[in-house]
Design an enzyme around this catalytic site. Structure first.
Site, PDB file in Angstrom:
ATOM      1  N   ARG A 175       0.812  -1.226   0.000  1.00 27.97           N
ATOM      2  CA  ARG A 175       0.000   0.000   0.000  1.00 27.97           C
ATOM      3  C   ARG A 175       0.848   1.280   0.000  1.00 27.97           C
ATOM      4  O   ARG A 175       0.475   2.298   0.579  1.00 27.97           O
ATOM      5  CB  ARG A 175      -0.974   0.038   1.188  1.00 27.97           C
ATOM      6  CG  ARG A 175      -1.973  -1.069   1.195  1.00 27.97           C
ATOM      7  CD  ARG A 175      -2.981  -0.998   0.042  1.00 27.97           C
ATOM      8  NE  ARG A 175      -3.802  -2.196   0.081  1.00 27.97           N
ATOM      9  CZ  ARG A 175      -3.508  -3.319  -0.607  1.00 27.97           C
ATOM     10  NH1 ARG A 175      -2.473  -3.363  -1.431  1.00 27.97           N
ATOM     11  NH2 ARG A 175      -4.268  -4.379  -0.516  1.00 27.97           N
ATOM     12  N   SER A 226     -10.477  -0.055   4.067  1.00 25.00           N
ATOM     13  CA  SER A 226      -9.768  -0.379   5.313  1.00 25.00           C
ATOM     14  C   SER A 226      -9.117   0.877   5.863  1.00 25.00           C
ATOM     15  O   SER A 226      -8.442   1.601   5.121  1.00 25.00           O
ATOM     16  CB  SER A 226      -8.677  -1.413   5.046  1.00 25.00           C
ATOM     17  OG  SER A 226      -9.272  -2.613   4.630  1.00 25.00           O
ATOM     18  N   GLU A 303      -4.069   3.533   6.643  1.00 24.69           N
ATOM     19  CA  GLU A 303      -3.937   3.388   5.183  1.00 24.69           C
ATOM     20  C   GLU A 303      -4.628   4.588   4.517  1.00 24.69           C
ATOM     21  O   GLU A 303      -4.185   5.078   3.484  1.00 24.69           O
ATOM     22  CB  GLU A 303      -4.622   2.083   4.762  1.00 24.69           C
ATOM     23  CG  GLU A 303      -4.598   1.837   3.274  1.00 24.69           C
ATOM     24  CD  GLU A 303      -5.115   0.446   2.913  1.00 24.69           C
ATOM     25  OE1 GLU A 303      -4.843  -0.517   3.664  1.00 24.69           O
ATOM     26  OE2 GLU A 303      -5.790   0.334   1.884  1.00 24.69           O
TER      27      GLU A 303
HETATM   28  C1  FAD Z   1     -15.483   0.540  -0.199  1.00 24.34           C
HETATM   29  C2  FAD Z   1     -13.985   0.652  -0.453  1.00 24.34           C
HETATM   30  C3  FAD Z   1     -13.238  -0.505  -0.612  1.00 24.34           C
HETATM   31  C4  FAD Z   1     -11.851  -0.425  -0.827  1.00 24.34           C
HETATM   32  N1  FAD Z   1     -11.135  -1.579  -1.021  1.00 24.34           N
HETATM   33  C5  FAD Z   1      -9.830  -1.504  -1.293  1.00 24.34           C
HETATM   34  C6  FAD Z   1      -9.068  -2.710  -1.550  1.00 24.34           C
HETATM   35  O1  FAD Z   1      -9.598  -3.818  -1.552  1.00 24.34           O
HETATM   36  N2  FAD Z   1      -7.746  -2.580  -1.804  1.00 24.34           N
HETATM   37  C7  FAD Z   1      -7.129  -1.363  -1.836  1.00 24.34           C
HETATM   38  O2  FAD Z   1      -5.919  -1.313  -2.088  1.00 24.34           O
HETATM   39  N3  FAD Z   1      -7.804  -0.221  -1.589  1.00 24.34           N
HETATM   40  C8  FAD Z   1      -9.137  -0.259  -1.328  1.00 24.34           C
HETATM   41  N4  FAD Z   1      -9.823   0.897  -1.089  1.00 24.34           N
HETATM   42  C9  FAD Z   1      -9.107   2.186  -1.064  1.00 24.34           C
HETATM   43  C10 FAD Z   1      -9.081   2.913  -2.427  1.00 24.34           C
HETATM   44  O3  FAD Z   1     -10.056   2.382  -3.282  1.00 24.34           O
HETATM   45  C11 FAD Z   1      -7.715   2.831  -3.100  1.00 24.34           C
HETATM   46  O4  FAD Z   1      -6.709   3.293  -2.251  1.00 24.34           O
HETATM   47  C12 FAD Z   1      -7.684   3.625  -4.427  1.00 24.34           C
HETATM   48  O5  FAD Z   1      -6.548   3.217  -5.133  1.00 24.34           O
HETATM   49  C13 FAD Z   1      -7.639   5.146  -4.228  1.00 24.34           C
HETATM   50  O6  FAD Z   1      -7.783   5.784  -5.494  1.00 24.34           O
HETATM   51  P1  FAD Z   1      -8.460   7.217  -5.629  1.00 24.34           P
HETATM   52  O7  FAD Z   1      -8.423   7.635  -7.047  1.00 24.34           O
HETATM   53  O8  FAD Z   1      -9.802   7.195  -5.002  1.00 24.34           O
HETATM   54  O9  FAD Z   1      -7.465   8.091  -4.780  1.00 24.34           O
HETATM   55  P2  FAD Z   1      -7.840   9.334  -3.838  1.00 24.34           P
HETATM   56  O10 FAD Z   1      -8.552   8.817  -2.633  1.00 24.34           O
HETATM   57  O11 FAD Z   1      -8.489  10.408  -4.617  1.00 24.34           O
HETATM   58  O12 FAD Z   1      -6.391   9.796  -3.399  1.00 24.34           O
HETATM   59  C14 FAD Z   1      -5.561   8.968  -2.624  1.00 24.34           C
HETATM   60  C15 FAD Z   1      -4.142   9.493  -2.760  1.00 24.34           C
HETATM   61  O13 FAD Z   1      -3.720   9.248  -4.103  1.00 24.34           O
HETATM   62  C16 FAD Z   1      -3.194  10.454  -4.657  1.00 24.34           C
HETATM   63  N5  FAD Z   1      -3.495  10.424  -6.099  1.00 24.34           N
HETATM   64  C17 FAD Z   1      -4.690  10.245  -6.683  1.00 24.34           C
HETATM   65  N6  FAD Z   1      -4.557  10.283  -8.034  1.00 24.34           N
HETATM   66  C18 FAD Z   1      -3.245  10.496  -8.282  1.00 24.34           C
HETATM   67  C19 FAD Z   1      -2.477  10.644  -9.473  1.00 24.34           C
HETATM   68  N7  FAD Z   1      -3.025  10.592 -10.698  1.00 24.34           N
HETATM   69  N8  FAD Z   1      -1.146  10.861  -9.349  1.00 24.34           N
HETATM   70  C20 FAD Z   1      -0.571  10.937  -8.135  1.00 24.34           C
HETATM   71  N9  FAD Z   1      -1.242  10.821  -6.976  1.00 24.34           N
HETATM   72  C21 FAD Z   1      -2.569  10.599  -7.050  1.00 24.34           C
HETATM   73  C22 FAD Z   1      -3.910  11.578  -3.932  1.00 24.34           C
HETATM   74  O14 FAD Z   1      -3.114  12.759  -3.931  1.00 24.34           O
HETATM   75  C23 FAD Z   1      -4.044  10.999  -2.536  1.00 24.34           C
HETATM   76  O15 FAD Z   1      -2.893  11.256  -1.770  1.00 24.34           O
HETATM   77  C24 FAD Z   1     -11.207   0.843  -0.868  1.00 24.34           C
HETATM   78  C25 FAD Z   1     -11.977   2.007  -0.690  1.00 24.34           C
HETATM   79  C26 FAD Z   1     -13.346   1.929  -0.501  1.00 24.34           C
HETATM   80  C27 FAD Z   1     -14.151   3.180  -0.343  1.00 24.34           C
END
Ligand code: FAD
Length: 318
Positions: A175, A226, A303
């Site tokens: 992660r 999580s 996380e």
């Molecule tokens: C119901 C649910 C279930 C989930 N299950 C999982 C799972 O099974 N496994 C898992 O790993 N995660 C899980 N997650 C967490 C989440 O889905 C992941 O961490 C996902 O990859 C975050 O992506 P995002 O675009 O929403 O990022 P955001 O939440 O928008 O941002 C997270 C971070 O990423 C950075 N970021 C976003 N886009 C970019 C980019 N293009 N370049 C550089 N930095 C960037 C942001 O600055 C921020 O610091 C879950 C979340 C939810 C709500």
């Protein structure tokens, strides 16, 4: 230049793009967060660079977000510019690689892969978020993560120039990736895929999503997945130890602060059961961490990323 003059100037340069006082709770899966002073949604990396350059020149702090599925946003919002990277452009296939915009939702990439009979991405089924967020977080499930399928990526680097980097650049770990420590952004990413069968791929998506539905809260209980990271394996080669198991044994399941509650089916998930504030979630997370510390003598590491109103996301200068 003071900040209101700088804001005014940025809006003057991008009058149809940048809006003021946007509630960030509308852009996070937690449905929590105050207003961003300035906000824009951008779908092309060239425009991302242009806006970032202008913000830098005007000394306006900025933070890029994706789908907001791993974010807890300060109740005070953000003093600066939030840039949401969102794209609906179709991925490009150059077998054995598929390349997608950093702003594309993971589920859209998976839909494309199923349509084109491309296998290898199935473990990502049901994980919300953008491609960029998934690379930043090294997202994954069931023992697999983005690090295993990423081939290369095009970044917007510290000098706000496109730079193609190989997978090794990212120093992936559980992660985490180097993107969390540098002021760089994932413009697009290429993944290695193998030929598959579209029916079998769909079946696997359905199987994984059904398991996830049985464990995760539904849309009526917003959350960010999580809350804490799982722990390293006890012995090399074994699975990671679930933070939820320790939290459950420490008695965290019944905890709540205001409308922030520990999800009844999964002790490592905090849900917003109504009008939870970021401060409620942070207090609840502290209590959960303290329970585990007292009972097991180790500290859980979040996380979920906290977006502070002044300092942005921990580890990155806004
Ligand atoms: C119901 C649910 C279930 C989930 N299950 C999982 C799972 O099974 N496994 C898992 O790993 N995660 C899980 N997650 C967490 C989440 O889905 C992941 O961490 C996902 O990859 C975050 O992506 P995002 O675009 O929403 O990022 P955001 O939440 O928008 O941002 C997270 C971070 O990423 C950075 N970021 C976003 N886009 C970019 C980019 N293009 N370049 C550089 N930095 C960037 C942001 O600055 C921020 O610091 C879950 C979340 C939810 C709500």
């Amino acid at each position: 230049m003071n900040s209101s003059k700088a804001y005014f100037e940025l809006i003057r340069i991008y009058p149809y793009l940048i809006i003021r006082d946007e509630p960030l709770k509308n852009h996070t899966w937690f449905r929590i967060g105050g207003n961003a002073d300035l906000f824009c949604t951008i779908d092309t990396p060239e425009i991302l660079i242009s806006v970032m350059k202008s913000a830098r020149e005007l000394e306006i702090p900025y933070v890029l977000i994706g789908e907001g599925s791993n974010l807890l946003v300060d109740d005070r919002g953000f003093r600066g510019l939030i840039i949401k990277y969102y794209s609906d452009s179709e991925p490009e296939l150059d077998f054995p690689n598929v390349t997608a915009s950093g702003g594309l939702a993971l589920r859209e990439l998976l839909r494309y892969a199923q349509r084109k009979s491309l296998s290898g991405l199935e473990f990502l089924a049901g994980i919300p978020g953008s491609i960029g967020g998934a690379v930043y977080m090294n997202a994954g499930a069931y023992g697999s993560s983005v690090s295993e399928i990423l081939k290369s990526a095009v970044l917007i680097n510290e000098d706000l120039i496109f730079e193609k980097v190989p997978k090794d650049y990212f120093h992936f770990d559980y992660r985490t990736s180097v993107v969390q420590l540098r002021k760089v952004y994932v413009a697009s990413a290429s993944f290695r895929i193998v030929p598959g069968n579209s029916n079998a791929i769909q079946k696997e998506y359905d199987r994984i999503i059904a398991i996830r539905h049985s464990k995760h809260p539904d849309e009526t209980l917003p959350c960010a997945g999580s809350y804490f990271k799982n722990l390293p394996p006890e012995k090399p080669g074994e699975n990671r130890r679930a933070a939820g198991m320790f939290l459950e044994q420490a008695g965290a399941k019944d905890l709540h602060v205001g409308d922030a509650r520990v999800f009844e089916n999964h002790a490592n998930m905090i849900v917003n059961a109504g009008e939870a504030k970021a401060s409620d979630v942070l207090k609840l997370a502290d209590r959960m961490r303290d329970l585990v510390l007292e009972k097991f003598n180790f500290e859980l590491i979040p996380e979920v990323k906290f977006l502070d109103a002044e300092s942005g996301i921990e580890g990155m200068q806004p």
